[in-house]
Write a protein that holds these residues in place. Structure first.
Motif, PDB file in Angstrom:
ATOM      1  N   MET A 129       0.842  -1.205   0.000  1.00 27.66           N
ATOM      2  CA  MET A 129       0.000   0.000   0.000  1.00 27.66           C
ATOM      3  C   MET A 129       0.877   1.255   0.000  1.00 27.66           C
ATOM      4  N   GLU A 130       1.910   1.250   0.842  1.00 28.57           N
ATOM      5  CA  GLU A 130       2.825   2.404   0.894  1.00 28.57           C
ATOM      6  C   GLU A 130       3.491   2.645  -0.442  1.00 28.57           C
ATOM      7  N   GLU A 131       3.927   1.559  -1.083  1.00 31.39           N
ATOM      8  CA  GLU A 131       4.567   1.681  -2.398  1.00 31.39           C
ATOM      9  C   GLU A 131       3.609   2.298  -3.412  1.00 31.39           C
ATOM     10  N   ALA A 132       2.359   1.819  -3.385  1.00 29.16           N
ATOM     11  CA  ALA A 132       1.353   2.350  -4.314  1.00 29.16           C
ATOM     12  C   ALA A 132       1.117   3.836  -4.049  1.00 29.16           C
ATOM     13  N   PHE A 133       1.054   4.211  -2.771  1.00 24.58           N
ATOM     14  CA  PHE A 133       0.816   5.606  -2.403  1.00 24.58           C
ATOM     15  C   PHE A 133       1.975   6.492  -2.857  1.00 24.58           C
ATOM     16  N   ARG A 134       3.195   6.065  -2.546  1.00 23.07           N
ATOM     17  CA  ARG A 134       4.366   6.881  -2.919  1.00 23.07           C
ATOM     18  C   ARG A 134       4.489   7.003  -4.433  1.00 23.07           C
ATOM     19  N   ASP A 135       4.256   5.904  -5.118  1.00 18.94           N
ATOM     20  CA  ASP A 135       4.328   5.907  -6.582  1.00 18.94           C
ATOM     21  C   ASP A 135       3.302   6.867  -7.183  1.00 18.94           C
ATOM     22  N   LEU A 136       2.090   6.869  -6.612  1.00 22.10           N
ATOM     23  CA  LEU A 136       1.045   7.763  -7.114  1.00 22.10           C
ATOM     24  C   LEU A 136       1.424   9.226  -6.888  1.00 22.10           C
ATOM     25  N   ILE A 137       1.900   9.539  -5.686  1.00 20.25           N
ATOM     26  CA  ILE A 137       2.286  10.930  -5.402  1.00 20.25           C
ATOM     27  C   ILE A 137       3.425  11.363  -6.326  1.00 20.25           C
ATOM     28  N   ASP A 138       4.432  10.502  -6.498  1.00 24.48           N
ATOM     29  CA  ASP A 138       5.547  10.848  -7.392  1.00 24.48           C
ATOM     30  C   ASP A 138       5.052  11.068  -8.822  1.00 24.48           C
ATOM     31  N   SER A 139       4.111  10.234  -9.258  1.00 26.76           N
ATOM     32  CA  SER A 139       3.564  10.375 -10.618  1.00 26.76           C
ATOM     33  C   SER A 139       2.797  11.687 -10.756  1.00 26.76           C
ATOM     34  N   MET A 140       2.034  12.048  -9.718  1.00 27.64           N
ATOM     35  CA  MET A 140       1.255  13.296  -9.760  1.00 27.64           C
ATOM     36  C   MET A 140       2.158  14.532  -9.743  1.00 27.64           C
ATOM     37  N   LEU A 141       3.265  14.461  -9.028  1.00 27.17           N
ATOM     38  CA  LEU A 141       4.131  15.639  -8.915  1.00 27.17           C
ATOM     39  C   LEU A 141       4.696  16.059 -10.273  1.00 27.17           C
TER      40      LEU A 141
END
Length: 378
Positions: free
Chosen positions: A239-251
């Motif tokens: 879940m953490e990996e998915a969250f971090r990946d999403l935030i990095d993609s959005m940035l």
């Protein structure tokens, strides 16, 4: 008191449980507000205002609002479990907090009622809840936020974690089916049956990356992790990996204003606009993600920039009245309006002021800003 607190106080003063001024959809329809996710977003934000300020007016307002809807036997005015609408679970999150704060037994009973809907939700072949009974075989990103944090809190508090595996697997399915490998963004919706007119017949996916849906999904990951048992280490790592990946993609798509566009990856296209609700959600998700240790401290600057961008762009003071603009009223797929998920469709939905789908996340972001010691200079 700063302008933002004054703004929320004014909205509360003008609202009743039947006719909250922030539920623009119901106001436009001339209907009273039943049990719905929009008010759930707003009351959750008001409870966060209580948590940060310890001002009883926020707790009293939230309690009065929800108490009005919940009967002594735990049944809820305007709520029908048999509708099987995942959106209706969202307001149930407020019941946990209000039960803890007030001890009212009817809130505990109402929690069980809302939970009973989860057992009745039809599922896709992958095992995910349908978004609504009227949208068969469809998973929308929004639905993960509406249901999963409530589901997780119930499991960890009242059900000996019996179904936590189901929750983690629903998130894993979404990551597998709905994430675009090129951008790291997620499509708004997925039709497991590949039958809907709006979906790609090979992948089952809708066509675009809608900002608010991505925001709901970010909050779903974050708020579900927040209610999980820390001992579920392997599942939480994913879940953490998915969250971090999403935030990095959005940035990669954050505008210089700090905000994001309605259709995220098409900034600069004709009629695309910086949208408040999704930008506020990402401000909140980034700031809370840093506070809970899911994101590095250096990321807080992105969350603060997003919040400041909303204030600069859409928080307006006119003749003593404060309003928050730039909010997409609603967006979905299919239904009687045959919403097709094209770029033109997302541009066609009304842009409004002061709707809770923008104001609620804006207030959540504001509480996170306050936790950092930030002061609004107005």
């Amino acid at each position: 008191m700063d302008a933002i607190e004054r703004y929320i106080n004014e909205l509360m003063e003008k609202s009743t449980p039947d006719r909250p001024v922030w539920n623009i959809e119901k106001l436009l329809q001339g209907e009273k507000a039943g049990w719905n996710y929009i008010d759930g977003c707003m009351i959750k934000a008001i409870l966060e205002m209580y948590a940060i300020t310890e001002d009883l007016k926020y707790l009293n307002f939230a309690d009065t609002f929800i108490d009005y809807k919940v009967r002594e036997d735990g049944s809820i005015d305007g709520y029908d479990v048999e509708e099987r609408n995942i959106d209706n679970v969202n307001a149930g999150k407020t019941l946990f907090e209000l039960f803890d704060l007030t001890g009212k037994e009817k809130y505990r009973k109402a929690i069980d009622l809302v939970y009973s809907q989860i057992g009745k939700m039809p599922r896709t072949r992958e095992g995910n809840f349908w978004h609504k009974n009227i949208y068969p075989n469809q998973v929308w990103l929004d639905g993960l936020y509406m249901c999963q944090p409530f589901y997780m809190e119930y499991e960890t508090r009242f059900n000996h974690k019996k179904n936590c595996g189901d929750i983690y697997s629903q998130f894993a399915n979404v990551r597998k089916a709905m994430r675009d490998t090129e951008t790291g963004l997620y499509y708004h919706a997925y039709d497991s049956s590949r039958e809907m007119f709006w979906c790609d017949k090979v992948t089952g996916l809708s066509q675009n990356f809608w900002l608010r849906a991505l925001g709901w999904y970010a909050m779903a990951l974050l708020d579900t992790m927040d209610k999980s048992d820390p001992s579920d280490k392997n599942d939480l790592k994913e879940m953490e990996e998915a969250f971090r990946d999403l935030i990095d993609s959005m940035l990669k798509y954050q505008d210089e204003s700090g905000m994001w566009y309605q259709v995220v990856n098409l900034g600069g296209m004709d009629r695309n606009y910086l949208e408040t609700s999704g930008s506020a959600i990402f401000s909140y998700a980034i700031l809370k993600g840093v506070r809970l240790g899911y994101l590095p401290e250096s990321y807080s600057g992105y969350g603060k920039k997003a919040f400041q961008g909303i204030c600069d762009t859409y928080l307006q003071l006119e003749e003593g009245d404060i309003s928050l603009g730039g909010i997409c009223l609603v967006a979905g797929l299919g239904g009687k309006d045959r919403r097709n998920g094209t770029y033109d469709y997302y541009m066609s939905e009304p842009i409004v002021k002061d709707d809770a789908k923008g104001v609620g996340p804006f207030l959540l972001a504001y509480t996170e800003m306050r936790r950092t010691g930030w002061v609004y200079n107005n």
